[in-house]
Design an enzyme around this catalytic site. Structure first.
Site, PDB file in Angstrom:
ATOM      1  N   LYS A 137     -24.619 -62.712   2.893  1.00  0.00           N
ATOM      2  CA  LYS A 137     -25.675 -62.742   1.869  1.00  0.00           C
ATOM      3  C   LYS A 137     -25.623 -64.076   1.145  1.00  0.00           C
ATOM      4  O   LYS A 137     -24.549 -64.516   0.743  1.00  0.00           O
ATOM      5  CB  LYS A 137     -25.386 -61.634   0.835  1.00  0.00           C
ATOM      6  CG  LYS A 137     -26.330 -60.452   0.873  1.00  0.00           C
ATOM      7  CD  LYS A 137     -26.007 -59.558  -0.317  1.00  0.00           C
ATOM      8  CE  LYS A 137     -26.923 -58.387  -0.443  1.00  0.00           C
ATOM      9  NZ  LYS A 137     -26.506 -57.507  -1.543  1.00  0.00           N
ATOM     10  N   ARG A 165     -31.796 -46.567 -11.198  1.00  0.00           N
ATOM     11  CA  ARG A 165     -32.824 -47.018 -12.144  1.00  0.00           C
ATOM     12  C   ARG A 165     -34.106 -46.220 -11.967  1.00  0.00           C
ATOM     13  O   ARG A 165     -34.785 -45.879 -12.905  1.00  0.00           O
ATOM     14  CB  ARG A 165     -33.135 -48.495 -11.929  1.00  0.00           C
ATOM     15  CG  ARG A 165     -32.093 -49.418 -12.454  1.00  0.00           C
ATOM     16  CD  ARG A 165     -32.211 -50.777 -11.845  1.00  0.00           C
ATOM     17  NE  ARG A 165     -31.811 -50.746 -10.447  1.00  0.00           N
ATOM     18  CZ  ARG A 165     -31.654 -51.812  -9.697  1.00  0.00           C
ATOM     19  NH1 ARG A 165     -31.931 -52.991 -10.182  1.00  0.00           N
ATOM     20  NH2 ARG A 165     -31.260 -51.694  -8.458  1.00  0.00           N
ATOM     21  N   HIS A 198     -26.257 -53.966 -15.798  1.00  0.00           N
ATOM     22  CA  HIS A 198     -24.876 -53.769 -15.324  1.00  0.00           C
ATOM     23  C   HIS A 198     -23.938 -53.525 -16.511  1.00  0.00           C
ATOM     24  O   HIS A 198     -23.049 -52.682 -16.443  1.00  0.00           O
ATOM     25  CB  HIS A 198     -24.390 -55.002 -14.556  1.00  0.00           C
ATOM     26  CG  HIS A 198     -25.128 -55.267 -13.272  1.00  0.00           C
ATOM     27  ND1 HIS A 198     -25.557 -56.516 -12.908  1.00  0.00           N
ATOM     28  CD2 HIS A 198     -25.495 -54.433 -12.264  1.00  0.00           C
ATOM     29  CE1 HIS A 198     -26.161 -56.447 -11.732  1.00  0.00           C
ATOM     30  NE2 HIS A 198     -26.139 -55.199 -11.320  1.00  0.00           N
ATOM     31  N   SER A 232     -30.909 -58.456 -10.689  1.00  0.00           N
ATOM     32  CA  SER A 232     -30.395 -59.829 -10.655  1.00  0.00           C
ATOM     33  C   SER A 232     -31.400 -60.794 -10.027  1.00  0.00           C
ATOM     34  O   SER A 232     -31.523 -61.945 -10.464  1.00  0.00           O
ATOM     35  CB  SER A 232     -29.088 -59.871  -9.861  1.00  0.00           C
ATOM     36  OG  SER A 232     -28.141 -59.015 -10.440  1.00  0.00           O
TER      37      SER A 232
HETATM   38  P1  ADP Z   1     -25.678 -54.164  -4.810  1.00  0.00           P
HETATM   39  O1  ADP Z   1     -26.073 -55.367  -4.010  1.00  0.00           O
HETATM   40  O2  ADP Z   1     -24.364 -53.571  -4.422  1.00  0.00           O
HETATM   41  O3  ADP Z   1     -26.756 -53.122  -4.980  1.00  0.00           O
HETATM   42  P2  ADP Z   1     -26.143 -54.994  -7.525  1.00  0.00           P
HETATM   43  O4  ADP Z   1     -25.384 -56.027  -8.254  1.00  0.00           O
HETATM   44  O5  ADP Z   1     -27.577 -55.239  -7.292  1.00  0.00           O
HETATM   45  O6  ADP Z   1     -25.321 -54.773  -6.229  1.00  0.00           O
HETATM   46  O7  ADP Z   1     -26.013 -53.591  -8.283  1.00  0.00           O
HETATM   47  C1  ADP Z   1     -24.791 -52.937  -8.459  1.00  0.00           C
HETATM   48  C2  ADP Z   1     -25.052 -51.535  -8.994  1.00  0.00           C
HETATM   49  O8  ADP Z   1     -25.656 -51.655 -10.273  1.00  0.00           O
HETATM   50  C3  ADP Z   1     -26.030 -50.723  -8.137  1.00  0.00           C
HETATM   51  O9  ADP Z   1     -25.607 -49.381  -8.134  1.00  0.00           O
HETATM   52  C4  ADP Z   1     -27.342 -50.851  -8.849  1.00  0.00           C
HETATM   53  O10 ADP Z   1     -28.147 -49.694  -8.654  1.00  0.00           O
HETATM   54  C5  ADP Z   1     -26.873 -50.942 -10.296  1.00  0.00           C
HETATM   55  N1  ADP Z   1     -27.827 -51.685 -11.110  1.00  0.00           N
HETATM   56  C6  ADP Z   1     -28.402 -52.876 -10.864  1.00  0.00           C
HETATM   57  N2  ADP Z   1     -29.236 -53.242 -11.853  1.00  0.00           N
HETATM   58  C7  ADP Z   1     -29.193 -52.239 -12.764  1.00  0.00           C
HETATM   59  C8  ADP Z   1     -29.855 -51.979 -14.007  1.00  0.00           C
HETATM   60  N3  ADP Z   1     -30.743 -52.805 -14.497  1.00  0.00           N
HETATM   61  N4  ADP Z   1     -29.549 -50.855 -14.643  1.00  0.00           N
HETATM   62  C9  ADP Z   1     -28.657 -49.983 -14.121  1.00  0.00           C
HETATM   63  N5  ADP Z   1     -28.029 -50.130 -12.959  1.00  0.00           N
HETATM   64  C10 ADP Z   1     -28.286 -51.242 -12.279  1.00  0.00           C
END
Ligand code: ADP
Length: 170
Positions: free
Chosen positions: A44, A93, A20, A131
């Site tokens: 959630k 990703r 992130h 996460s």
């Molecule tokens: P959501 O539940 O909205 O998908 P996340 O917190 O999992 O929320 O992810 C938010 C955004 O960050 C999403 O677009 C996801 O694809 C991106 N994301 C999550 N992990 C990574 C990572 N390791 N590298 C790049 N982008 C990521």
């Protein structure tokens, strides 16, 4: 913020990882201002409250002067309107992210036709990172250094350390 090119980076961020952070840094280089927005979704189950997640993000992006963090409930497009963002940032990703992101992107564009959605790729070393995995590793006492920014690492250790200590007393 008038006439500024503002981008909204929405997500769960439970918690904010180095993936992130990588995307936030790329966004900060492309846009005048990036707002990292934590979605509050009561349906959630999350490890951290939206306020805790925002605190950790603020501590992690301290050096990025054009990045701020907030939390929101409801539609992403309404949050974008509220902060004056013309663009949404999301991450890709792997191909596995594509279908979900594509559907959500098209729905958001339908809800707000003026909104552009930009997909950014993280550095290769973060493509496996999410996460949920980080929480699993932290929960079982595995090393999380390098996977999350230091303020998030401290909070995860605190959270799982305290739980482990409580379990020890039972
Ligand atoms: P959501 O539940 O909205 O998908 P996340 O917190 O999992 O929320 O992810 C938010 C955004 O960050 C999403 O677009 C996801 O694809 C991106 N994301 C999550 N992990 C990574 C990572 N390791 N590298 C790049 N982008 C990521």
């Amino acid at each position: 913020m008038k006439h500024e090119n503002v981008a909204l980076f929405p997500g769960s961020f439970d918690p904010f990882t180095n993936g992130h952070l990588d995307l936030t840094q790329r966004g900060a280089a492309l846009f005048d201002h990036v707002v990292v927005a934590v979605a509050h979704n009561p349906a959630k189950t999350s490890l951290f409250t939206p306020e805790e997640r925002v605190d950790m993000i603020r501590a992690s992006v301290k050096k990025l002067k054009n990045v701020t963090a907030m939390h929101f409930a409801g539609l992403v497009v309404d949050c974008a309107k509220q902060v004056g963002a013309q663009t949404l940032i999301r991450g890709l990703r792997a191909v596995s992210d594509f279908e979900f992101e594509f559907q959500m992107g098209l729905m958001n564009r339908r809800l707000s036709p003026g909104l552009e959605i930009v997909f950014l790729m993280p550095d290769q070393e973060y493509t496996y990172l999410n996460s949920t995995l980080v929480k699993e590793v932290a929960k079982h006492g595995g090393p999380i250094q390098g996977l999350v920014p230091p303020p998030v690492e401290r909070r995860l250790l605190e959270r799982f350390g305290r739980r482990a200590a409580r379990r020890g007393k039972e």
